[in-house]
Scaffold this motif. Structure first.
Motif, PDB file in Angstrom:
ATOM      1  N   THR A  43     -14.990   1.814  -4.568  1.00 39.09           N
ATOM      2  CA  THR A  43     -16.311   1.644  -4.002  1.00 39.09           C
ATOM      3  C   THR A  43     -16.441   2.128  -2.963  1.00 39.09           C
ATOM      4  OG1 THR A  43     -15.860  -0.695  -3.446  1.00 39.09           O
ATOM      5  CG2 THR A  43     -16.778  -0.447  -5.562  1.00 39.09           C
ATOM      6  N   ALA A  44     -15.233   2.577  -2.001  1.00 40.70           N
ATOM      7  CA  ALA A  44     -15.319   3.227  -0.828  1.00 40.70           C
ATOM      8  C   ALA A  44     -16.075   2.130   0.046  1.00 40.70           C
ATOM      9  CB  ALA A  44     -16.170   4.449  -0.657  1.00 40.70           C
ATOM     10  N   GLN A  45     -15.647   0.741  -0.315  1.00 40.40           N
ATOM     11  CA  GLN A  45     -16.262  -0.576   0.715  1.00 40.40           C
ATOM     12  C   GLN A  45     -15.121  -0.818   1.406  1.00 40.40           C
ATOM     13  OE1 GLN A  45     -19.829  -1.399   0.435  1.00 40.40           O
ATOM     14  NE2 GLN A  45     -20.035   0.716  -0.193  1.00 40.40           N
ATOM     15  N   GLY A  46     -14.086  -0.562   1.198  1.00 43.54           N
ATOM     16  CA  GLY A  46     -12.639  -1.210   1.754  1.00 43.54           C
ATOM     17  C   GLY A  46     -11.697  -0.217   2.167  1.00 43.54           C
ATOM     18  N   GLY A  47     -10.386  -0.606   2.618  1.00 50.70           N
ATOM     19  CA  GLY A  47      -9.264   0.131   2.654  1.00 50.70           C
ATOM     20  C   GLY A  47      -9.511   1.322   3.557  1.00 50.70           C
ATOM     21  N   LEU A  48      -8.879   2.497   3.442  1.00 49.11           N
ATOM     22  CA  LEU A  48      -8.671   3.571   4.277  1.00 49.11           C
ATOM     23  C   LEU A  48     -10.452   4.186   4.596  1.00 49.11           C
ATOM     24  CD1 LEU A  48      -5.964   5.616   3.167  1.00 49.11           C
ATOM     25  CD2 LEU A  48      -6.149   4.411   5.218  1.00 49.11           C
ATOM     26  N   ALA A  49     -11.290   3.831   3.657  1.00 50.10           N
ATOM     27  CA  ALA A  49     -12.693   4.231   3.616  1.00 50.10           C
ATOM     28  C   ALA A  49     -13.327   3.721   4.751  1.00 50.10           C
ATOM     29  CB  ALA A  49     -13.356   3.873   2.160  1.00 50.10           C
ATOM     30  N   VAL A  50     -13.044   2.454   5.082  1.00 47.88           N
ATOM     31  CA  VAL A  50     -13.869   1.623   6.336  1.00 47.88           C
ATOM     32  C   VAL A  50     -12.989   1.867   7.599  1.00 47.88           C
ATOM     33  CG1 VAL A  50     -15.223   0.254   4.567  1.00 47.88           C
ATOM     34  CG2 VAL A  50     -12.860  -0.663   5.482  1.00 47.88           C
ATOM     35  N   THR A  51     -12.136   2.697   7.650  1.00 47.84           N
ATOM     36  CA  THR A  51     -11.381   2.879   9.102  1.00 47.84           C
ATOM     37  C   THR A  51     -12.501   3.498   9.977  1.00 47.84           C
ATOM     38  OG1 THR A  51     -10.492   4.937   8.607  1.00 47.84           O
ATOM     39  CG2 THR A  51      -9.261   2.828   8.186  1.00 47.84           C
ATOM     40  N   PRO A  52     -12.517   3.409  11.255  1.00 46.21           N
ATOM     41  CA  PRO A  52     -13.219   4.110  11.854  1.00 46.21           C
ATOM     42  C   PRO A  52     -13.258   5.639  11.802  1.00 46.21           C
ATOM     43  CG  PRO A  52     -11.932   2.766  13.435  1.00 46.21           C
ATOM     44  CD  PRO A  52     -11.372   2.887  12.107  1.00 46.21           C
ATOM     45  N   THR A  53     -12.207   6.335  11.429  1.00 42.70           N
ATOM     46  CA  THR A  53     -12.131   7.800  10.950  1.00 42.70           C
ATOM     47  C   THR A  53     -12.648   7.988   9.713  1.00 42.70           C
ATOM     48  OG1 THR A  53     -10.149   7.941  12.384  1.00 42.70           O
ATOM     49  CG2 THR A  53     -10.523   9.710  10.989  1.00 42.70           C
ATOM     50  N   GLY A  54     -12.416   7.161   8.699  1.00 40.07           N
ATOM     51  CA  GLY A  54     -12.910   7.016   7.475  1.00 40.07           C
ATOM     52  C   GLY A  54     -14.662   7.114   7.500  1.00 40.07           C
ATOM     53  N   ARG A  55     -15.106   6.243   8.372  1.00 41.34           N
ATOM     54  CA  ARG A  55     -16.659   6.142   8.330  1.00 41.34           C
ATOM     55  C   ARG A  55     -17.218   7.215   9.145  1.00 41.34           C
ATOM     56  NH1 ARG A  55     -18.476   0.850   7.317  1.00 41.34           N
ATOM     57  NH2 ARG A  55     -16.937  -0.891   7.715  1.00 41.34           N
ATOM     58  N   ARG A  56     -16.505   7.785  10.161  1.00 45.08           N
ATOM     59  CA  ARG A  56     -17.037   8.891  10.760  1.00 45.08           C
ATOM     60  C   ARG A  56     -16.747  10.264   9.815  1.00 45.08           C
ATOM     61  NH1 ARG A  56     -13.102   9.712  14.747  1.00 45.08           N
ATOM     62  NH2 ARG A  56     -12.333  11.684  13.623  1.00 45.08           N
ATOM     63  N   ILE A  57     -15.901  10.209   9.186  1.00 45.39           N
ATOM     64  CA  ILE A  57     -15.866  11.328   8.118  1.00 45.39           C
ATOM     65  C   ILE A  57     -16.862  11.322   6.982  1.00 45.39           C
ATOM     66  CG2 ILE A  57     -14.351  12.467   5.912  1.00 45.39           C
ATOM     67  CD1 ILE A  57     -11.925  11.731   7.650  1.00 45.39           C
ATOM     68  N   GLN A  58     -17.097  10.149   6.638  1.00 43.12           N
ATOM     69  CA  GLN A  58     -18.536   9.904   5.670  1.00 43.12           C
ATOM     70  C   GLN A  58     -19.630  10.477   6.387  1.00 43.12           C
ATOM     71  OE1 GLN A  58     -18.524   6.152   3.640  1.00 43.12           O
ATOM     72  NE2 GLN A  58     -20.071   6.755   2.685  1.00 43.12           N
TER      73      GLN A  58
ATOM     74  N   LEU B  48      -1.598  -1.155  -5.391  1.00 43.20           N
ATOM     75  CA  LEU B  48      -1.977   0.011  -4.591  1.00 43.20           C
ATOM     76  C   LEU B  48      -3.688   0.158  -4.862  1.00 43.20           C
ATOM     77  CD1 LEU B  48      -1.465   2.317  -2.796  1.00 43.20           C
ATOM     78  CD2 LEU B  48      -1.088   3.601  -4.914  1.00 43.20           C
ATOM     79  N   VAL B  49      -4.417   0.159  -3.674  1.00 47.51           N
ATOM     80  CA  VAL B  49      -5.915  -0.115  -3.670  1.00 47.51           C
ATOM     81  C   VAL B  49      -6.304   1.408  -3.792  1.00 47.51           C
ATOM     82  CG1 VAL B  49      -5.866  -1.979  -2.370  1.00 47.51           C
ATOM     83  CG2 VAL B  49      -6.240   0.072  -1.246  1.00 47.51           C
ATOM     84  N   CYS B  50      -7.409   1.465  -4.378  1.00 47.49           N
ATOM     85  CA  CYS B  50      -8.325   2.635  -4.402  1.00 47.49           C
ATOM     86  C   CYS B  50      -9.463   2.826  -3.401  1.00 47.49           C
ATOM     87  CB  CYS B  50      -9.077   2.656  -5.967  1.00 47.49           C
ATOM     88  SG  CYS B  50      -9.997   4.221  -6.333  1.00 47.49           S
ATOM     89  N   ASP B  51      -9.140   3.481  -2.453  1.00 53.84           N
ATOM     90  CA  ASP B  51     -10.073   3.507  -1.201  1.00 53.84           C
ATOM     91  C   ASP B  51     -10.421   4.753  -0.674  1.00 53.84           C
ATOM     92  OD1 ASP B  51      -7.597   4.026  -0.683  1.00 53.84           O
ATOM     93  OD2 ASP B  51      -7.291   2.866   0.940  1.00 53.84           O
ATOM     94  N   PRO B  52     -11.235   5.409  -1.530  1.00 45.37           N
ATOM     95  CA  PRO B  52     -11.398   6.835  -1.439  1.00 45.37           C
ATOM     96  C   PRO B  52     -12.442   7.133  -0.074  1.00 45.37           C
ATOM     97  CG  PRO B  52     -12.726   6.400  -3.222  1.00 45.37           C
ATOM     98  CD  PRO B  52     -11.766   5.047  -2.920  1.00 45.37           C
TER      99      PRO B  52
END
Lengths: 222, 287
Positions: free
Chosen positions: B268-283, B206-210
């Motif tokens: 690191t928030a450089q992969g997984g859900l963090a880099v989905t289009p929605t994840g990036r938009r939230i960020q 399980l990855v850590c992808d905040p």
């Protein structure tokens, strides 16, 4: 890695959101303050790896600063650290740094104290709020803040270690771990001792008067 | 290096609970009395109860606005008698969400083993308490079992998402909760090991992808699903189901998988859900 205890695993009791990026960061700041040995008035906080990349969202910047101000991880004033630093006359700036092959959650402090003491400290938050100080100035160390720690800067000379340990023995202070490192033969050396009992001011004063000892500091556990 | 198996064997040979063996170990290690250690652990339990309560009744929102109020939704749904999975599982889900939400809102919690995974253990233990009518003393003892396993996890692998991904955080919490739940429900030391192994195996990789690097998405909900995995693992172990791979080997595997995981998937928030289009938009929206 080093032995842990049950309260490293269940605990700390802390203000969220991240044990490594918030609570651990508060402890790193606190440890840097203790190593400095006086109130910091000026400094630069260099953020490495995950601290640099995701620190903002975890309040890592505020947490490190809160630690420098002497707060503990369950202090509910941590979010206000910036304002409190200003009020207390501590001015810091933040920079991103690449420290190479160190733990992802690593910070370097460059600190000036109120009497002019200037010190660099590198430390890592290694999970669950546990920390390790890896470097003081140019010296590799391994300080976790679990025990009272004695840091002695001295000349590399026969008998220096013996006189330090004899003084501790006389004061009924038991050594839990010990490490001696030097730059080169006959040059400046650093002794790090973890002890079971607190090292009081009187012992520290006697230590400083021993021959070949340049500096001695006692760091309380966090 | 510690091995959980050593404690299981010691507990079995002495006819003791696993927690009692860990308690003895820690009395020697910390040079503190049983009473002192109990009192310290009781403080953790009190803060855990407080964070469950605050999260279930509260309407707090995190600074980003992404997190808050979901525990109350689940609690309301189940109290209306609408639960699909039954009152125990739904209760554990609500409690885990509650504590994780409080953490994201900068409230007070107990890291167990970390803040990002703080909801799993209180949710599971307080659920077992309701089912088994456990005493405070037994819950505190079960916390020692959880922490003992955590010590092994720290020494053989890691409990840091930055080092081992989410398997090291929610995965460790689920394994600790599974072992503690088994003991609290009256299982044997061997069964605590099996439950921990089964739970950890379910979390490997399980990855850590905040998203945005915040301990919010997906962390808060993973606390809830982690709690249900812990309960499923405990149920199997209590029924006599064995783990084919022993707990210490599973822990070593978690450590190895963590090392193999790329940095982008370790907090690191450089992969997984963090880099989905929605994840990036939230960020982009909140940071």
């Amino acid at each position: 890695m080093a032995k842990s205890n049950v309260f490293d695993l269940l605990g700390p009791i802390m203000v969220g959101p991240s044990s490594s990026h918030t609570a651990g960061a508060v402890r790193l700041g606190g440890m840097a303050r203790k190593i400095l040995g006086e109130e910091p008035v000026e400094g630069t906080i260099f953020l490495h790896g995950s601290f640099a990349k995701t620190g903002k969202g975890h309040g890592t910047d505020l947490a490190l600063l809160a630690g420098l101000l002497g707060m503990l991880p369950d202090d509910e004033r941590i979010p206000d650290a910036s304002k409190l630093a200003q009020e207390q006359g501590l001015s810091v700036k933040y920079e991103v740094i690449d420290l190479g092959d160190v733990h992802p959650n690593t910070v370097k402090f460059d600190l000036k104290g109120k009497t002019g003491v200037h010190l660099q400290v590198i430390g890592s938050s290694i999970g669950g709020g546990t920390i390790v100080i890896g470097k003081i100035n140019e010296y590799e160390v391994d300080i976790r803040g679990d025990y009272p720690t004695l840091v002695v800067l001295h000349q590399d000379h026969p008998g220096v270690v013996a006189q330090v340990t004899l003084l501790l023995a006389t004061a009924q202070i038991n050594i839990a771990s010990m490490r001696v490192a030097r730059e080169k033969k006959g040059a400046q050396a650093l002794m790090i001792l973890e002890t079971d009992q607190t090292i009081d001011k009187a012992v520290l004063e006697l230590m400083r008067k021993l021959p070949k000892i340049e500096q001695a500091m006692a760091i309380e556990p966090l | 290096m510690r091995a959980y198996e050593d404690w299981v064997i010691e507990a079995e040979s002495k006819g003791k609970k696993l927690s009692e063996v860990i308690l003895e170990d820690q009395m020697a290690e910390l040079e503190q009395t049983e009473e002192t250690l109990f009192e310290r652990m009781n403080n953790n339990l009190k803060v855990m109860r407080g964070s469950v309560e605050a999260g279930l009744s509260g309407t707090r929102r995190s600074v980003s606005g992404l997190v808050g109020g979901d525990a109350a939704k689940v609690e309301e749904h189940r109290k209306k008698g609408n639960s699909l999975v039954g009152m125990e599982i739904s209760g554990a889900i609500a409690k885990a969400l509650a504590v994780a939400e409080i953490n994201a809102c900068m409230g007070k919690i107990v890291a167990a083993p970390t803040a990002g995974s703080c909801g799993v253990l209180p949710a599971v233990l307080l659920t077992v308490e309701e089912v088994c009518q456990s005493s405070d003393r037994d819950i505190i003892l079960a916390l020692f079992t959880a922490a003992g396993l955590g010590m092994v996890l720290t020494e053989r692998a890691s409990v840091s998402g930055a080092e081992g991904g989410c398997q090291a955080e929610i995965g460790s919490a689920a394994a600790m909760a599974a072992a503690a739940a088994v003991e609290l429900a009256g299982g044997s030391p061997r069964q605590t090991a099996d439950a921990a192994a089964i739970a950890m195996k379910s979390m490997l990789g399980l990855v850590c992808d905040p998203v945005g690097g915040l301990v919010e998405v997906p962390c808060v909900k993973r606390n809830a699903t982690g709690a249900t995995i812990a309960l499923a693992a405990a149920e199997m172990a209590l029924s006599g189901v064995r783990s084919a791979i022993p707990i210490d080997e599973v822990i070593d595997t978690m450590g190895r998988v963590g090392k193999q995981m790329p940095c982008a998937l370790k907090e690191t928030a450089q992969g997984g859900l963090a880099v989905t289009p929605t994840g990036r938009r939230i960020q982009a929206d909140f940071l």
